[in-house]
Scaffold this motif. Sequence first.
Motif, PDB file in Angstrom:
ATOM      1  N   SER A 103      -5.518   3.614   6.540  1.00  0.00           N
ATOM      2  CA  SER A 103      -4.226   3.534   5.817  1.00  0.00           C
ATOM      3  C   SER A 103      -3.442   2.417   6.086  1.00  0.00           C
ATOM      4  O   SER A 103      -3.643   1.795   6.956  1.00  0.00           O
ATOM      5  CB  SER A 103      -3.277   4.729   6.457  1.00  0.00           C
ATOM      6  N   GLU A 104      -2.855   1.939   4.917  1.00  0.00           N
ATOM      7  CA  GLU A 104      -2.131   0.818   4.858  1.00  0.00           C
ATOM      8  C   GLU A 104      -0.604   0.930   4.097  1.00  0.00           C
ATOM      9  O   GLU A 104      -0.679   1.685   3.041  1.00  0.00           O
ATOM     10  CB  GLU A 104      -2.849  -0.280   3.992  1.00  0.00           C
ATOM     11  N   ASN A 105       0.122   0.402   4.836  1.00  0.00           N
ATOM     12  CA  ASN A 105       1.780   0.192   4.479  1.00  0.00           C
ATOM     13  C   ASN A 105       2.271   1.632   4.311  1.00  0.00           C
ATOM     14  O   ASN A 105       3.399   1.954   3.393  1.00  0.00           O
ATOM     15  CB  ASN A 105       1.418  -0.174   2.684  1.00  0.00           C
ATOM     16  N   PHE A 106       1.823   2.607   4.998  1.00  0.00           N
ATOM     17  CA  PHE A 106       2.678   4.060   5.101  1.00  0.00           C
ATOM     18  C   PHE A 106       4.108   3.781   5.476  1.00  0.00           C
ATOM     19  O   PHE A 106       4.853   4.414   4.629  1.00  0.00           O
ATOM     20  CB  PHE A 106       1.809   4.977   5.687  1.00  0.00           C
ATOM     21  N   ASP A 134       7.775  -1.217  -6.067  1.00  0.00           N
ATOM     22  CA  ASP A 134       6.457  -2.122  -6.086  1.00  0.00           C
ATOM     23  C   ASP A 134       5.673  -2.054  -4.667  1.00  0.00           C
ATOM     24  O   ASP A 134       5.007  -2.914  -4.211  1.00  0.00           O
ATOM     25  CB  ASP A 134       6.972  -3.566  -6.138  1.00  0.00           C
ATOM     26  N   VAL A 135       6.297  -1.077  -3.691  1.00  0.00           N
ATOM     27  CA  VAL A 135       5.512  -0.922  -2.584  1.00  0.00           C
ATOM     28  C   VAL A 135       4.366   0.195  -2.746  1.00  0.00           C
ATOM     29  O   VAL A 135       4.566   1.087  -3.256  1.00  0.00           O
ATOM     30  CB  VAL A 135       6.638  -0.368  -1.161  1.00  0.00           C
ATOM     31  N   VAL A 136       3.462  -0.396  -2.230  1.00  0.00           N
ATOM     32  CA  VAL A 136       2.048   0.591  -2.517  1.00  0.00           C
ATOM     33  C   VAL A 136       1.478   1.042  -1.009  1.00  0.00           C
ATOM     34  O   VAL A 136       1.093   0.096  -0.291  1.00  0.00           O
ATOM     35  CB  VAL A 136       1.328   0.040  -3.535  1.00  0.00           C
ATOM     36  N   CYS A 137       1.231   2.176  -0.851  1.00  0.00           N
ATOM     37  CA  CYS A 137       0.628   2.644   0.313  1.00  0.00           C
ATOM     38  C   CYS A 137      -0.848   3.113  -0.306  1.00  0.00           C
ATOM     39  O   CYS A 137      -1.073   3.869  -1.101  1.00  0.00           O
ATOM     40  CB  CYS A 137       1.046   3.818   0.951  1.00  0.00           C
ATOM     41  N   THR A 138      -1.920   2.775   0.637  1.00  0.00           N
ATOM     42  CA  THR A 138      -3.277   2.814   0.295  1.00  0.00           C
ATOM     43  C   THR A 138      -4.041   3.654   1.287  1.00  0.00           C
ATOM     44  O   THR A 138      -4.088   3.184   2.535  1.00  0.00           O
ATOM     45  CB  THR A 138      -4.165   1.937  -0.215  1.00  0.00           C
ATOM     46  N   ARG A 139      -4.655   4.780   1.147  1.00  0.00           N
ATOM     47  CA  ARG A 139      -5.111   5.670   2.009  1.00  0.00           C
ATOM     48  C   ARG A 139      -6.598   6.025   1.555  1.00  0.00           C
ATOM     49  O   ARG A 139      -6.949   6.296   0.282  1.00  0.00           O
ATOM     50  CB  ARG A 139      -4.563   6.867   2.480  1.00  0.00           C
ATOM     51  N   VAL A 140      -7.609   5.566   2.287  1.00  0.00           N
ATOM     52  CA  VAL A 140      -8.821   5.924   2.113  1.00  0.00           C
ATOM     53  C   VAL A 140      -9.679   7.094   3.203  1.00  0.00           C
ATOM     54  O   VAL A 140      -9.257   7.170   4.073  1.00  0.00           O
ATOM     55  CB  VAL A 140      -9.904   4.687   2.404  1.00  0.00           C
ATOM     56  N   TYR A 141     -10.162   8.085   2.221  1.00  0.00           N
ATOM     57  CA  TYR A 141     -10.745   9.200   2.848  1.00  0.00           C
ATOM     58  C   TYR A 141     -12.361   9.317   2.454  1.00  0.00           C
ATOM     59  O   TYR A 141     -12.954   8.684   1.532  1.00  0.00           O
ATOM     60  CB  TYR A 141     -10.180  10.581   2.257  1.00  0.00           C
ATOM     61  N   VAL A 142     -12.936   9.912   3.530  1.00  0.00           N
ATOM     62  CA  VAL A 142     -14.069  10.154   3.331  1.00  0.00           C
ATOM     63  C   VAL A 142     -14.602  11.700   3.383  1.00  0.00           C
ATOM     64  O   VAL A 142     -13.963  12.314   4.028  1.00  0.00           O
ATOM     65  CB  VAL A 142     -15.118   9.500   4.214  1.00  0.00           C
TER      66      VAL A 142
END
Length: 137
Positions: free
Chosen positions: A13-16, A127-135
């Motif tokens: 998770s980035e930028n939450f 313009d703030v973006v949170c990216t979360r990666v799931y498997v």
Amino acid sequence: MPNFAGNWKMKSSENFDELLKALGVNAMLRKVAVAAASTPQVEIRQDGEQFYIKTSTTVRTTEINFRIGQEFDEETVDGRKVKSLATWESENKIYCQQTLVDGDGPKTYWTRELNGGELILTFGANDVVCTRVYVRE
């Protein structure tokens, strides 16, 4: 058509916290939210273009049901009511624009994209973006 169905666990998770700041969430609530949302469990059911997504954390569980191309009611990460419209941005990516029902606030959206064996979720507020990666579990 891509298959989003399955149970997913978060890998990164980035930028939450930055997203919550952009949404105007106070520091105390941000700490609780960041801790609670550090290990969300996501269940996705899909029947063609009909989706059911359940996201569970230690603090709250959210559920949305929607069909691509049809407006639906949803709440933002910080609990504001919005009208949402999900569309295919690309072959493997859903883009969902959110419009606030009442009041003013940042422009918000989310995307969900399948990339290899991963589900990439983004939340945006201005313009703030949170990216979360799931498997898949």
